[in-house]
Design an enzyme around this catalytic site. Sequence first.
Site, PDB file in Angstrom:
ATOM      1  N   GLY A   9       0.856  -1.189   0.000  1.00  0.00           N
ATOM      2  CA  GLY A   9       0.000   0.000   0.000  1.00  0.00           C
ATOM      3  C   GLY A   9       0.889   1.234   0.000  1.00  0.00           C
ATOM      4  N   GLN A  13      -1.510   7.903   1.182  1.00  0.00           N
ATOM      5  CA  GLN A  13      -1.073   9.132   1.856  1.00  0.00           C
ATOM      6  C   GLN A  13       0.119   8.857   2.778  1.00  0.00           C
ATOM      7  OE1 GLN A  13      -3.815  10.702   4.712  1.00  0.00           O
ATOM      8  NE2 GLN A  13      -2.762  12.676   4.834  1.00  0.00           N
ATOM      9  N   ASP A  35       2.092  -1.881  -4.506  1.00  0.00           N
ATOM     10  CA  ASP A  35       0.739  -1.318  -4.537  1.00  0.00           C
ATOM     11  C   ASP A  35       0.005  -1.920  -5.729  1.00  0.00           C
ATOM     12  OD1 ASP A  35      -0.311   1.592  -3.036  1.00  0.00           O
ATOM     13  OD2 ASP A  35      -1.551   0.687  -4.594  1.00  0.00           O
ATOM     14  N   ILE A  36      -1.295  -1.638  -5.809  1.00  0.00           N
ATOM     15  CA  ILE A  36      -2.032  -2.127  -6.985  1.00  0.00           C
ATOM     16  C   ILE A  36      -1.892  -1.160  -8.155  1.00  0.00           C
ATOM     17  CG2 ILE A  36      -3.693  -3.621  -5.798  1.00  0.00           C
ATOM     18  CD1 ILE A  36      -5.694  -1.326  -5.828  1.00  0.00           C
ATOM     19  N   ASN A  53      -1.633  -7.034  -4.932  1.00  0.00           N
ATOM     20  CA  ASN A  53      -2.926  -6.883  -4.271  1.00  0.00           C
ATOM     21  C   ASN A  53      -2.859  -7.763  -3.025  1.00  0.00           C
ATOM     22  OD1 ASN A  53      -5.544  -7.138  -3.381  1.00  0.00           O
ATOM     23  ND2 ASN A  53      -6.424  -7.444  -5.422  1.00  0.00           N
ATOM     24  N   TYR A 143     -14.896   0.501   8.988  1.00  0.00           N
ATOM     25  CA  TYR A 143     -13.463   0.755   9.130  1.00  0.00           C
ATOM     26  C   TYR A 143     -13.035   0.560  10.589  1.00  0.00           C
ATOM     27  CZ  TYR A 143      -9.202   3.672   9.166  1.00  0.00           C
ATOM     28  OH  TYR A 143      -7.934   4.159   9.325  1.00  0.00           O
TER      29      TYR A 143
HETATM   30  N1  SER Z   1      -8.028   9.592   8.944  1.00  0.00           N
HETATM   31  C1  SER Z   1      -8.783   8.396   9.155  1.00  0.00           C
HETATM   32  C2  SER Z   1     -10.176   8.529   8.674  1.00  0.00           C
HETATM   33  O1  SER Z   1     -10.679   9.628   8.762  1.00  0.00           O
HETATM   34  C3  SER Z   1      -8.767   8.024  10.606  1.00  0.00           C
HETATM   35  O2  SER Z   1      -8.033   6.879  10.774  1.00  0.00           O
HETATM   36  O3  SER Z   1     -10.766   7.577   8.249  1.00  0.00           O
END
Ligand code: SER
Length: 315
Positions: A9, A13, A35-36, A53, A143
């Site tokens: 990855g 960022q 990375d992909i 991947n 997430y």
């Molecule tokens: N910056 C991330 C998000 O906003 C937090 O881990 O998903």
Amino acid sequence: MSEKILVLGSNGQIGTELVTALRSAYGNDNVVACDIRRPDYETKNAGPFEFVNVLDKEILKEIFQKYKPSQVYLLAALLSATGEQNPKLAWDLNMNGLLNVLDLALAFKTTKVYWPSSIAVFGPNSPKERTPQYCTMDPNTVYGISKMAGERWCEYYYQKYNLDVRSIRYPGLISWKAAPGGGTTDYAIHIFHEALKKGSYSSFLSATTELPMMYMDDAIRGTIELMDAPAKEISIRSSYNFGGVNFTPEVLAAEIRKHIPEFKLSYTENDPRQDIANSWPKSIDDSFARKDWLWKPEFDLARMTDDMLKNLKKS
Ligand code: SER
């Protein structure tokens, strides 16, 4: 000992900056960016790159076989806002990507694994101010759920198999080199770009929404400091609380106005990211990181704002 490091990855960022930092510490050829997609930053020509991947275990295995990495950083993930648009994919990538890497790290005797967690592991019933390392955690984004489960897996692999896994719960990360990856904290990056381009910005989070944030330079330094710390100092094998600077959109705008006095901030209402932000901490108690591996952030709001604007003007 010479290190061979995989960064999975690498184009995101964090990866964009981490690869550069690791290459200057360990040598370009010893850090393999994966990375992909092919990267468009300086990682492109500076060292090895592989298309990977993390959900393709066969390809991933070939990469482990080829490089026999001593360290692996797994950064491939779907973040909070994009994760909500595709919850099953977010779960699959964030969870099975991690399990694939943990299994291969064991199989190929990787010495150390790094995996990022997030403030998204906390939820509406977690304390909001100086959120402690150990407290109620009821994440309500896919997430956050995947990061919380991932933390448990990291600790499990450490306890059962003695795999040296290390992790940090990142706050919102502010940076200028690569675009943010679809998170709830992304407003705090967009605001700088728009302030310079248009002199105004419409924030999808409300004026008083306070969140824990950190400048990328601090985040990269902290990550490498954690990975360099002697294993005996690492008392947390789930993931460390990690604090930088806390602010709201209106406080950030006031700081930007010290450089761009005419800057105007407005607000977009009813954005789904507001609900996510409301469920997260306002500030973080990171005393374990400070004690165990001597964590100390260097960028406050003023220094971060100054550095962001200076670099974005140049780029
Ligand atoms: N910056 C991330 C998000 O906003 C937090 O881990 O998903």
